[in-house]
Motif scaffolding. Sequence first.
Motif, PDB file in Angstrom:
ATOM      1  N   GLN A  40       8.925   1.312  15.351  1.00 33.89           N
ATOM      2  CA  GLN A  40       9.199   0.757  14.028  1.00 33.89           C
ATOM      3  C   GLN A  40       7.903   0.262  13.386  1.00 33.89           C
ATOM      4  O   GLN A  40       7.635   0.532  12.227  1.00 33.89           O
ATOM      5  CB  GLN A  40      10.202  -0.382  14.177  1.00 33.89           C
ATOM      6  N   GLU A  41       7.087  -0.448  14.149  1.00 29.13           N
ATOM      7  CA  GLU A  41       5.829  -0.964  13.604  1.00 29.13           C
ATOM      8  C   GLU A  41       4.892   0.176  13.215  1.00 29.13           C
ATOM      9  O   GLU A  41       4.214   0.105  12.193  1.00 29.13           O
ATOM     10  CB  GLU A  41       5.149  -1.899  14.610  1.00 29.13           C
ATOM     11  N   ILE A  42       4.882   1.223  14.034  1.00 31.91           N
ATOM     12  CA  ILE A  42       4.010   2.360  13.716  1.00 31.91           C
ATOM     13  C   ILE A  42       4.444   3.001  12.393  1.00 31.91           C
ATOM     14  O   ILE A  42       3.607   3.331  11.544  1.00 31.91           O
ATOM     15  CB  ILE A  42       4.030   3.407  14.862  1.00 31.91           C
ATOM     16  N   SER A  43       5.748   3.109  12.201  1.00 35.65           N
ATOM     17  CA  SER A  43       6.187   3.752  10.960  1.00 35.65           C
ATOM     18  C   SER A  43       5.911   2.844   9.750  1.00 35.65           C
ATOM     19  O   SER A  43       5.609   3.332   8.661  1.00 35.65           O
ATOM     20  CB  SER A  43       7.651   4.207  11.059  1.00 35.65           C
ATOM     21  N   ILE A  44       5.980   1.536   9.959  1.00 40.49           N
ATOM     22  CA  ILE A  44       5.631   0.605   8.864  1.00 40.49           C
ATOM     23  C   ILE A  44       4.132   0.715   8.542  1.00 40.49           C
ATOM     24  O   ILE A  44       3.735   0.738   7.376  1.00 40.49           O
ATOM     25  CB  ILE A  44       5.979  -0.852   9.247  1.00 40.49           C
ATOM     26  N   THR A  45       3.319   0.809   9.576  1.00 43.21           N
ATOM     27  CA  THR A  45       1.876   0.965   9.359  1.00 43.21           C
ATOM     28  C   THR A  45       1.615   2.211   8.512  1.00 43.21           C
ATOM     29  O   THR A  45       0.878   2.164   7.525  1.00 43.21           O
ATOM     30  CB  THR A  45       1.140   1.129  10.712  1.00 43.21           C
ATOM     31  N   GLN A  46       2.269   3.296   8.914  1.00 37.99           N
ATOM     32  CA  GLN A  46       2.100   4.550   8.173  1.00 37.99           C
ATOM     33  C   GLN A  46       2.474   4.384   6.710  1.00 37.99           C
ATOM     34  O   GLN A  46       1.770   4.848   5.809  1.00 37.99           O
ATOM     35  CB  GLN A  46       2.983   5.623   8.839  1.00 37.99           C
ATOM     36  N   SER A  47       3.568   3.696   6.506  1.00 40.18           N
ATOM     37  CA  SER A  47       4.067   3.506   5.152  1.00 40.18           C
ATOM     38  C   SER A  47       3.108   2.646   4.306  1.00 40.18           C
ATOM     39  O   SER A  47       2.858   2.938   3.141  1.00 40.18           O
ATOM     40  CB  SER A  47       5.462   2.905   5.275  1.00 40.18           C
ATOM     41  N   ILE A  48       2.540   1.608   4.929  1.00 36.58           N
ATOM     42  CA  ILE A  48       1.548   0.778   4.229  1.00 36.58           C
ATOM     43  C   ILE A  48       0.311   1.617   3.890  1.00 36.58           C
ATOM     44  O   ILE A  48      -0.202   1.573   2.762  1.00 36.58           O
ATOM     45  CB  ILE A  48       1.123  -0.435   5.103  1.00 36.58           C
ATOM     46  N   HIS A  49      -0.115   2.412   4.861  1.00 35.23           N
ATOM     47  CA  HIS A  49      -1.289   3.261   4.621  1.00 35.23           C
ATOM     48  C   HIS A  49      -1.039   4.248   3.479  1.00 35.23           C
ATOM     49  O   HIS A  49      -1.933   4.505   2.671  1.00 35.23           O
ATOM     50  CB  HIS A  49      -1.662   4.024   5.897  1.00 35.23           C
ATOM     51  N   ASN A  50       0.184   4.766   3.405  1.00 32.38           N
ATOM     52  CA  ASN A  50       0.515   5.683   2.315  1.00 32.38           C
ATOM     53  C   ASN A  50       0.375   5.004   0.953  1.00 32.38           C
ATOM     54  O   ASN A  50      -0.088   5.615  -0.007  1.00 32.38           O
ATOM     55  CB  ASN A  50       1.955   6.196   2.448  1.00 32.38           C
ATOM     56  N   ILE A  51       0.794   3.743   0.880  1.00 28.04           N
ATOM     57  CA  ILE A  51       0.677   3.047  -0.410  1.00 28.04           C
ATOM     58  C   ILE A  51      -0.793   2.805  -0.750  1.00 28.04           C
ATOM     59  O   ILE A  51      -1.201   2.975  -1.896  1.00 28.04           O
ATOM     60  CB  ILE A  51       1.466   1.708  -0.414  1.00 28.04           C
ATOM     61  N   VAL A  52      -1.572   2.428   0.265  1.00 30.78           N
ATOM     62  CA  VAL A  52      -3.005   2.214   0.024  1.00 30.78           C
ATOM     63  C   VAL A  52      -3.640   3.505  -0.505  1.00 30.78           C
ATOM     64  O   VAL A  52      -4.408   3.494  -1.466  1.00 30.78           O
ATOM     65  CB  VAL A  52      -3.728   1.747   1.310  1.00 30.78           C
ATOM     66  N   GLN A  53      -3.242   4.611   0.116  1.00 29.00           N
ATOM     67  CA  GLN A  53      -3.760   5.914  -0.307  1.00 29.00           C
ATOM     68  C   GLN A  53      -3.412   6.179  -1.778  1.00 29.00           C
ATOM     69  O   GLN A  53      -4.257   6.610  -2.560  1.00 29.00           O
ATOM     70  CB  GLN A  53      -3.107   6.981   0.568  1.00 29.00           C
ATOM     71  N   LYS A  54      -2.185   5.886  -2.133  1.00 34.61           N
ATOM     72  CA  LYS A  54      -1.725   6.066  -3.513  1.00 34.61           C
ATOM     73  C   LYS A  54      -2.528   5.170  -4.460  1.00 34.61           C
ATOM     74  O   LYS A  54      -2.939   5.596  -5.533  1.00 34.61           O
ATOM     75  CB  LYS A  54      -0.232   5.719  -3.591  1.00 34.61           C
ATOM     76  N   CYS A  55      -2.753   3.926  -4.041  1.00 33.77           N
ATOM     77  CA  CYS A  55      -3.528   2.983  -4.868  1.00 33.77           C
ATOM     78  C   CYS A  55      -4.917   3.545  -5.158  1.00 33.77           C
ATOM     79  O   CYS A  55      -5.414   3.441  -6.273  1.00 33.77           O
ATOM     80  CB  CYS A  55      -3.698   1.644  -4.154  1.00 33.77           C
ATOM     81  N   ARG A  56      -5.521   4.115  -4.139  1.00 32.32           N
ATOM     82  CA  ARG A  56      -6.872   4.667  -4.309  1.00 32.32           C
ATOM     83  C   ARG A  56      -6.843   5.807  -5.298  1.00 32.32           C
ATOM     84  O   ARG A  56      -7.714   5.931  -6.142  1.00 32.32           O
ATOM     85  CB  ARG A  56      -7.406   5.167  -2.972  1.00 32.32           C
ATOM     86  N   LYS A  57      -5.821   6.640  -5.161  1.00 27.55           N
ATOM     87  CA  LYS A  57      -5.707   7.802  -6.044  1.00 27.55           C
ATOM     88  C   LYS A  57      -5.545   7.362  -7.495  1.00 27.55           C
ATOM     89  O   LYS A  57      -6.084   7.974  -8.410  1.00 27.55           O
ATOM     90  CB  LYS A  57      -4.495   8.637  -5.614  1.00 27.55           C
ATOM     91  N   LEU A  58      -4.804   6.260  -7.694  1.00 28.41           N
ATOM     92  CA  LEU A  58      -4.490   5.825  -9.051  1.00 28.41           C
ATOM     93  C   LEU A  58      -5.400   4.691  -9.531  1.00 28.41           C
ATOM     94  O   LEU A  58      -5.173   4.111 -10.581  1.00 28.41           O
ATOM     95  CB  LEU A  58      -3.027   5.369  -9.121  1.00 28.41           C
ATOM     96  N   ASN A  59      -6.410   4.371  -8.740  1.00 20.04           N
ATOM     97  CA  ASN A  59      -7.311   3.260  -9.071  1.00 20.04           C
ATOM     98  C   ASN A  59      -6.571   1.933  -9.279  1.00 20.04           C
ATOM     99  O   ASN A  59      -6.930   1.150 -10.147  1.00 20.04           O
ATOM    100  CB  ASN A  59      -8.129   3.575 -10.329  1.00 20.04           C
ATOM    101  N   ASP A  60      -5.549   1.703  -8.484  1.00 17.97           N
ATOM    102  CA  ASP A  60      -4.840   0.427  -8.547  1.00 17.97           C
ATOM    103  C   ASP A  60      -5.482  -0.520  -7.519  1.00 17.97           C
ATOM    104  O   ASP A  60      -4.980  -0.685  -6.408  1.00 17.97           O
ATOM    105  CB  ASP A  60      -3.348   0.646  -8.252  1.00 17.97           C
ATOM    106  N   PHE A  61      -6.590  -1.128  -7.924  1.00 21.12           N
ATOM    107  CA  PHE A  61      -7.352  -1.967  -6.980  1.00 21.12           C
ATOM    108  C   PHE A  61      -6.651  -3.287  -6.700  1.00 21.12           C
ATOM    109  O   PHE A  61      -6.830  -3.879  -5.645  1.00 21.12           O
ATOM    110  CB  PHE A  61      -8.763  -2.207  -7.523  1.00 21.12           C
TER     111      PHE A  61
END
Lengths: 104, 177
Positions: free
Chosen positions: B102-123
């Motif tokens: 469960q924690e691993i999948s949450i980590t993945q999900s957080i990383h996905n949002i960070v990735q999206k933020c970078r793509k959209l310049n949402d600092f």
Amino acid sequence: MKVLHQAQHFTAYQCDHSRAFVIDFGHKQVTFTFCQFLAFRHQVKNIDLSKHFSGENKHGFEIMVLCNRKHIFIFNTHECIALKDLLKGSFTMLELNSVLAASL
Amino acid sequence: MKDLVRQKLSIHVEVMDMLNKQIEKEAHSSSAYLAMASWCDHNALSYSAQFFYDQSLEERGHMMKIFRFVNDNGGTAYSPEVKNVIHDFKSLEEIYETALDQEISITQSIHNIVQKCRKLNDFTTENFLQWFVKEQMEEEQMMRRALELFDLMGTDGLGLKLLDERIPQIRESNLPD
Ligand SMILES: [Fe+2]
Ligand SMILES: [Fe+2]
């Protein structure tokens, strides 16, 4: 008022002057604050169209209450499809506008 | 045309959607840990039970942190519905394994949002999420420490009891320097 997106049956506008969004539903125009517009987007996103076709939603209608219960609407399957298009198109337009504004 | 969205919202709409999904996931984690706590309680594993009660609270804390962030930045956070909570487990080991997954999948999900933020310049959101990136790293390590106990100690007879007593030590704050 500037057109954000035009879908079948409905058109969405942005009004710079009143800092609001307007949807023309044909028989009625409804003004939304940004928060209300977001809430409407959420409602529309949550419409499960597959239920309209699987028979789970037998009558094929969606009843929606908008803007702090000021308005009530009943949409048929056709209109639900149009609403999804309308909100998707409008938010894409808003995003483009943000990108443009940021680059100026 | 005025940028009305930016006037109201300091985060990106797509990121806001992902944060709302994350709120659901944290709420689900909280409920999942509560179910694990209950199983441990019923099986007289009181240290593990306490551990999962605490974890459940922590996950609710995570959820609230994101919830407030979305609302504070002009977005709309949605109170999550929690479904599909598992209450049946075959062993304590399975519980800790499920917790790690469960924690691993949450980590993945957080990383996905960070990735999206970078793509959209949402600092703004990216900066906010840094706390979660670190938190997830610690949570994964903690669950791994629990599973290491199973590798080190037997679970026959009294073994399981002794293992359970060691559980409070897997918390970062209780580790020796
Ligand atoms: Fe969490
Ligand atoms: Fe966690």
